[in-house]
Design an enzyme around this catalytic site. Structure first.
Site, PDB file in Angstrom:
ATOM      1  CE1 TYR A 275      -4.261 -12.439  -2.547  1.00  0.00           C
ATOM      2  CE2 TYR A 275      -5.210 -13.578  -4.439  1.00  0.00           C
ATOM      3  CZ  TYR A 275      -5.202 -12.504  -3.558  1.00  0.00           C
ATOM      4  OH  TYR A 275      -6.150 -11.517  -3.687  1.00  0.00           O
TER       5      TYR A 275
ATOM      6  CB  VAL B 182      -3.751  -6.586   9.847  1.00  0.00           C
ATOM      7  CG1 VAL B 182      -3.595  -7.523   8.676  1.00  0.00           C
ATOM      8  CG2 VAL B 182      -5.095  -6.785  10.516  1.00  0.00           C
TER       9      VAL B 182
ATOM     10  N   GLY C 177       0.842  -1.203   0.000  1.00  0.00           N
ATOM     11  CA  GLY C 177       0.000   0.000   0.000  1.00  0.00           C
ATOM     12  C   GLY C 177       0.876   1.252   0.000  1.00  0.00           C
TER      13      GLY C 177
END
Ligand code: UDP
Length: 312
Positions: free
Chosen positions: A148, A60, A39
């Site tokens: 993923y 997180v 990000g």
């Protein structure tokens, strides 16, 4: 359920930052959490002047404390392109697995709804086309994309377990290839690659023979679908994606034409486990959310090309 205070993990990412804009626009207070691995603050720079916007720089996967109440926790943090998860396989697994657990725990503590960003990658290299939500997929767990795909599959399982065990309100969106402003130019995905190459006059790199297909959704359509999903009663996964399926060669030619580029199209090696087809069956979204995409590919690509022109 009224959403007054919303927490978005991955809030500084491509999709997360558009969701921050969206919920602030609806009058909510928004807390963006991001470790800035993929990000970028430039995506949310314009929001810092808004007193209802807060930013927490944090991974997180670590314990997260947020003072006050929350109505909605949206877990959108993750490296999200094949190049990114090849670079950061372990962080990708961790954020999808441990990060989902932390975000679920936070939502539970606050009595908030939990919304998970899942993906069409849960279908792997699908043997069924288009893919309905009932299809269980064809994923290689130990291939380069497995980090993923499996993390997101685990995330869905964990989300449903919290829903069933704790009665927590949850929403799972299976996001198909989405594009638009704020994609990272170097994230390696087809759309940013093709646009950057076309604008710079460099060769446009089509992997394989370009016959593999994808279905591209413009970011505002996705945000609209997610908003409707949150307001709906659908706990189980819902596909949000544009059913217009094209070959990668067609997509490359379309970008080249719209960018009025003289770049050559060249063919490169196809990545391992690259899905041969991908197209959402959106019967459920149409029925439950009254949603369907509205932005035609050409229009969405024009807007995205304009964004990349500015940032180049
Ligand atoms: N692709 C390509 N050229 C590029 C980048 C990607 O032909 O420069 C292909 C890739 O092999 C895949 C498709 O475009 O078949 C979409 O890739 P992307 O990385 O955008 O996302 P994916 O759908 O594979 O997760």
């Amino acid at each position: 359920m009224t959403m007054k205070r919303v927490l978005i993990t991955g809030g500084a990412g491509f999709l997360g930052s558009h969701l921050c804009d969206h919920f602030l626009g609806k009058g909510c207070e928004v807390i963006a959490v991001d470790n800035l691995l993929t990000g970028s603050l430039s995506n949310i720079e314009h929001l810092f002047k808004d007193r209802r916007f807060h930013f927490i720089k944090q991974d997180v996967t670590d314990y997260l404390h947020v003072p006050g109440n929350l109505d909605l926790v949206m877990h959108f943090a993750s490296p999200a392109s094949p190049i990114d998860y090849a670079l950061w396989p372990i962080p990708t697994l961790k954020v999808g697995a441990l990060g989902t657990h932390k975000a679920l725990g936070l939502a539970k503590a606050k009595g908030a709804m939990f919304a998970l960003a899942s993906t069409s990658e849960v279908y792997g290299d699908p043997l069924v086309n288009p893919q309905p939500e009932t299809y269980w997929g064809n994923v290689n767990p130990i291939g380069p994309r497995g980090v993923y795909d499996e993390a997101k599959r685990f995330a869905e399982a964990m989300t449903m377990a919290y829903h069933r065990s704790h009665g927590m309100p949850v929403r799972i969106v299976r996001i198909f290839n989405t594009y638009g402003p704020r994609m990272r130019r170097n994230d390696g995905r087809a759309v940013p690659n093709f646009i950057t190459q076309a604008l710079k006059g460099n060769p446009i790199t089509v992997y394989g023979d370009g016959s593999q297909t994808r279905s591209l959704t413009y970011v505002t359509d996705l945000v609209d679908g997610i908003d409707r999903l949150i307001r709906s009663k659908a706990a189980g996964p819902v596909n949000i994606g544009n059913p217009r399926e094209m070959t990668l060669l067609e997509i490359a030619k379309t970008v080249k034409g719209l960018a009025q580029s003289r770049s050559r199209i060249v063919f490169k090696k196809l990545p391992v486990d690259d899905p041969k087809v991908r197209r959402p069956d959106i019967t459920l979204a149409r029925k439950l959310l009254k949603w369907e995409p509205r932005v035609p590919l050409e229009e969405g690509l024009q807007r995205t090309i304009a964004y990349f022109r500015k940032t180049l």
